[in-house]
Design a protein around this motif. Structure first.
Motif, PDB file in Angstrom:
ATOM      1  N   ARG A  54       0.835  -1.208   0.000  1.00  0.00           N
ATOM      2  CA  ARG A  54       0.000   0.000   0.000  1.00  0.00           C
ATOM      3  C   ARG A  54       0.870   1.258   0.000  1.00  0.00           C
ATOM      4  O   ARG A  54       0.609   2.218  -0.723  1.00  0.00           O
ATOM      5  N   ARG A  55       1.948   1.238   0.805  1.00  0.00           N
ATOM      6  CA  ARG A  55       2.836   2.395   0.872  1.00  0.00           C
ATOM      7  C   ARG A  55       3.604   2.583  -0.430  1.00  0.00           C
ATOM      8  O   ARG A  55       3.825   3.709  -0.874  1.00  0.00           O
ATOM      9  N   LEU A  56       3.980   1.455  -1.057  1.00  0.00           N
ATOM     10  CA  LEU A  56       4.638   1.558  -2.365  1.00  0.00           C
ATOM     11  C   LEU A  56       3.689   2.138  -3.398  1.00  0.00           C
ATOM     12  O   LEU A  56       4.064   2.971  -4.219  1.00  0.00           O
ATOM     13  N   GLY A  57       2.446   1.668  -3.372  1.00  0.00           N
ATOM     14  CA  GLY A  57       1.454   2.162  -4.320  1.00  0.00           C
ATOM     15  C   GLY A  57       1.154   3.629  -4.137  1.00  0.00           C
ATOM     16  O   GLY A  57       0.851   4.345  -5.095  1.00  0.00           O
ATOM     17  N   GLN A  58       1.254   4.108  -2.894  1.00  0.00           N
ATOM     18  CA  GLN A  58       0.993   5.521  -2.606  1.00  0.00           C
ATOM     19  C   GLN A  58       2.234   6.379  -2.794  1.00  0.00           C
ATOM     20  O   GLN A  58       2.165   7.599  -2.676  1.00  0.00           O
ATOM     21  N   GLY A  59       3.381   5.726  -3.075  1.00  0.00           N
ATOM     22  CA  GLY A  59       4.617   6.470  -3.268  1.00  0.00           C
ATOM     23  C   GLY A  59       5.296   6.870  -1.981  1.00  0.00           C
ATOM     24  O   GLY A  59       6.161   7.745  -1.970  1.00  0.00           O
ATOM     25  N   ALA A  60       4.924   6.245  -0.858  1.00  0.00           N
ATOM     26  CA  ALA A  60       5.500   6.617   0.431  1.00  0.00           C
ATOM     27  C   ALA A  60       6.861   5.985   0.674  1.00  0.00           C
ATOM     28  O   ALA A  60       7.628   6.460   1.500  1.00  0.00           O
ATOM     29  N   GLU A  61       7.165   4.891  -0.022  1.00  0.00           N
ATOM     30  CA  GLU A  61       8.471   4.264   0.125  1.00  0.00           C
ATOM     31  C   GLU A  61       8.804   3.504  -1.151  1.00  0.00           C
ATOM     32  O   GLU A  61       7.964   3.331  -2.022  1.00  0.00           O
ATOM     33  N   GLY A  62      10.045   3.066  -1.269  1.00  0.00           N
ATOM     34  CA  GLY A  62      10.480   2.347  -2.466  1.00  0.00           C
ATOM     35  C   GLY A  62      11.809   2.883  -2.968  1.00  0.00           C
ATOM     36  O   GLY A  62      12.611   3.415  -2.197  1.00  0.00           O
ATOM     37  N   ARG A  63      12.031   2.775  -4.287  1.00  0.00           N
ATOM     38  CA  ARG A  63      13.304   3.167  -4.885  1.00  0.00           C
ATOM     39  C   ARG A  63      13.058   3.930  -6.173  1.00  0.00           C
ATOM     40  O   ARG A  63      12.133   3.625  -6.922  1.00  0.00           O
ATOM     41  N   LEU A  64      13.909   4.926  -6.438  1.00  0.00           N
ATOM     42  CA  LEU A  64      13.841   5.677  -7.684  1.00  0.00           C
ATOM     43  C   LEU A  64      15.249   5.814  -8.227  1.00  0.00           C
ATOM     44  O   LEU A  64      16.153   6.278  -7.536  1.00  0.00           O
TER      45      LEU A  64
ATOM     46  N   ALA B 165      11.361   8.357   2.714  1.00  0.00           N
ATOM     47  CA  ALA B 165      11.546   6.904   2.753  1.00  0.00           C
ATOM     48  C   ALA B 165      11.938   6.314   1.403  1.00  0.00           C
ATOM     49  O   ALA B 165      12.183   5.111   1.299  1.00  0.00           O
ATOM     50  N   ILE B 166      12.001   7.147   0.355  1.00  0.00           N
ATOM     51  CA  ILE B 166      12.373   6.655  -0.967  1.00  0.00           C
ATOM     52  C   ILE B 166      13.891   6.585  -1.081  1.00  0.00           C
ATOM     53  O   ILE B 166      14.587   7.558  -0.800  1.00  0.00           O
TER      54      ILE B 166
END
Length: 296
Positions: free
Chosen positions: A83-93, A119-120
């Motif tokens: 859910r957080r990845l889908g909302q752009g709250a965490e992950g990698r760019l 958190a990205i």
């Protein structure tokens, strides 16, 4: 054994009473008893010691309770993470960029993005335009900050800023108090150009601009990137035409002069795949455009 059966088992294991467990699960007791029996048959293990007045967990039941709690907790964590990845709250760019952009607005874009999305995880790679295009096609990077832009039918382009071209020259050259460069007086100096390959590139932009201005660039020295070009200028190997933002940062051994009349302008853009659906990329584009608007 599925996740729903796991919740049935946990309820009975925690309540140690089929009636209370059924009430907790908002279901009748007979179906619950059948589900537990089905689990035991599937696992080929007795999970409960069934007495006349009470039940208790067997060794297998205790282990299954431990594992079931861990599995459902991991499932909940996974749902939250997705859910957080889908909302752009965490992950990698992954961001690729031309070296000259670090003198302009790119650092401010990165700072603004980090502040908005702490958190990205950001991966930053300096590349020339040819490498940017190649890695964007191969999905090895998510966005490309290019000069002026990447021409490809598969890419979307958002232009950020335009800059004048200025002249970088060794500070040992006597220019008096002049702040304006006269290209005609530079015919005896090497013009340092980058990148050497692949072509066409920013080097050709400079060559064409000088030629159109009546300065044929008789002495050319090619190198691979901006940093090397500036180092060659600093040691007196020649002069170099660079974006105006490069002149905003003092550098030992180099001075910068405006070129008048203006020979050309260059722009900076952010590029991404048209089919890109990642929310991180869209957020980065918005941040980049906001920073660019504030810089104008």
């Amino acid at each position: 054994m599925n996740f729903k059966q796991m919740t049935y088992f946990i309820a009975v294991a925690e309540e140690l009473h089929f009636g209370r467990a059924a009430e907790r699960l908002d279901m009748a007791q007979p179906p619950l008893s059948r589900q537990i029996k089905q689990i035991e048959e599937e696992l080929e293990a007795v999970l409960f010691n069934r007495g006349r007045s009470a039940i208790s967990l067997t060794q297998a039941g205790e282990k299954l309770l431990e594992r079931s709690r861990a599995i459902l907790a991991l499932l909940d964590d996974t749902k939250l993470e997705m859910r957080r990845l889908g909302q752009g709250a965490e992950g990698r760019l992954r961001i690729g960029f031309v070296g000259s952009s670090t003198y302009g607005i790119l650092p401010n874009i990165v700072k603004a993005f980090r502040a908005a999305y702490p958190a990205i995880n950001l991966s930053l790679q300096p590349l020339n335009n040819a490498q940017l295009r190649q890695q964007l096609v191969a999905r090895m990077i998510d966005v490309a900050v290019a000069r002026p832009a990447l021409n490809d039918a598969e890419f979307a382009v958002k232009h950020l800023v335009k800059e004048d071209l200025i002249l970088a020259l060794p500070d040992t050259l006597d220019t008096g108090t002049r702040e304006i460069a006269d290209l005609r007086r530079l015919e005896t100096h090497n013009l340092i150009l980058y990148p050497e390959y692949p072509r066409p590139s920013y080097a050709d932009t400079v060559i064409n601009a000088c030629t159109d201005a009546g300065f044929p660039v008789p002495k050319r020295v090619f190198t691979m990137d901006l940093q090397t070009a500036l180092s060659l200028v600093a040691i007196g190997e020649g002069v170099c035409v660079v974006p105006s933002s490069v002149g905003s940062a003092p550098r030992n051994g180099i001075k910068f002069l405006r070129i008048e009349p203006e020979i050309a302008r260059t722009s900076l853009s952010v590029n991404y795949r048209i089919d890109e659906q990642g929310v991180h990329v869209q957020n980065f584009i918005k941040v980049a455009q906001n920073v660019a608007r504030e810089a104008r």
